[in-house]
Enzyme design. Sequence first.
Site, PDB file in Angstrom:
ATOM      1  N   CYS A   1      -1.787  -1.912  -4.326  1.00 27.13           N
ATOM      2  CA  CYS A   1      -1.861  -2.341  -2.927  1.00 27.13           C
ATOM      3  C   CYS A   1      -2.775  -3.565  -2.777  1.00 27.13           C
ATOM      4  CB  CYS A   1      -2.324  -1.164  -2.071  1.00 27.13           C
ATOM      5  SG  CYS A   1      -1.927  -1.297  -0.317  1.00 27.13           S
ATOM      6  N   HIS A   2      -3.869  -3.452  -2.009  1.00 29.60           N
ATOM      7  CA  HIS A   2      -4.798  -4.568  -1.837  1.00 29.60           C
ATOM      8  C   HIS A   2      -5.786  -4.689  -2.984  1.00 29.60           C
ATOM      9  CE1 HIS A   2      -3.358  -3.723   2.303  1.00 29.60           C
ATOM     10  NE2 HIS A   2      -3.461  -5.032   2.444  1.00 29.60           N
TER      11      HIS A   2
ATOM     12  N   GLU B   1       1.682  -6.469   6.333  1.00 29.69           N
ATOM     13  CA  GLU B   1       0.536  -6.813   7.186  1.00 29.69           C
ATOM     14  C   GLU B   1       1.009  -7.123   8.606  1.00 29.69           C
ATOM     15  OE1 GLU B   1      -1.972  -6.065   5.691  1.00 29.69           O
ATOM     16  OE2 GLU B   1      -2.251  -7.019   3.743  1.00 29.69           O
TER      17      GLU B   1
END
Length: 239
Positions: free
Chosen positions: A139-140, A170
């Site tokens: 993910c991030h 996002e």
Amino acid sequence: MAPPKRALIAVTSAHAPLYPDGKETGLFITEALHPFEVFRKAGFEVDLASETGSYSPDWLSMTDDWLKPEERKVYEDKNSEFRRKLDNLHKPTDLNPADYGIFFASAGHASLIDYPEANGLQSFASALWEDGGIVSAVCHGGAIFTGVVDGHGVPIIKGRKVTGFTTKGEEEEGVLDTIKSWNRPTIEASAADLGAHYVSPPGPWDSFTQTDGRLVTGANPASATATAEAAVEAFNKLQ
């Protein structure tokens, strides 16, 4: 010689308002819990570390939609192995990368804040990479790659295929403007800046991973288990 059968899961130290009513982002719980369970099941010793030795939970990750009853039981049990290690986080500077075979960057939007400047975690991952280990992120968590480099100072993701949370995701969450206010790029933009080949999942929330040699990445919270499993598979090929 194969790298040690020990994994380090990196955790974000950051937290910041992101959700309605000022609710905060932090560590997305299952993005650490799921890999922890995968690695332990595969016979790895597992440690957790954050840049400062602290963490805050992500509000969204604590909701019933994202934390199932059996997962909540593990997280809320302060005597569970996972929770004990989460409550007693290492700092990366206290650990020796040579003792580990897998580095896994867990996430939460807060990773975008501290990972790009988390020199301790980045140095740990860089050293593990140079030692022939597996570097992975979900993910991030890919925000860590700004400072994860090879022995020549080249970003390890340059020229490699990676995935991570989509910019479309996002936008769907309505948080893109907040990310911009943090003066941080999206994962897609960061990958492009570092010369990587970003591969998008079929949809922002579909489980999706990419393995490029010793580099393993996953797209979103739903990919945490699959990403850890792919990291184990890549590790086993080193034997």
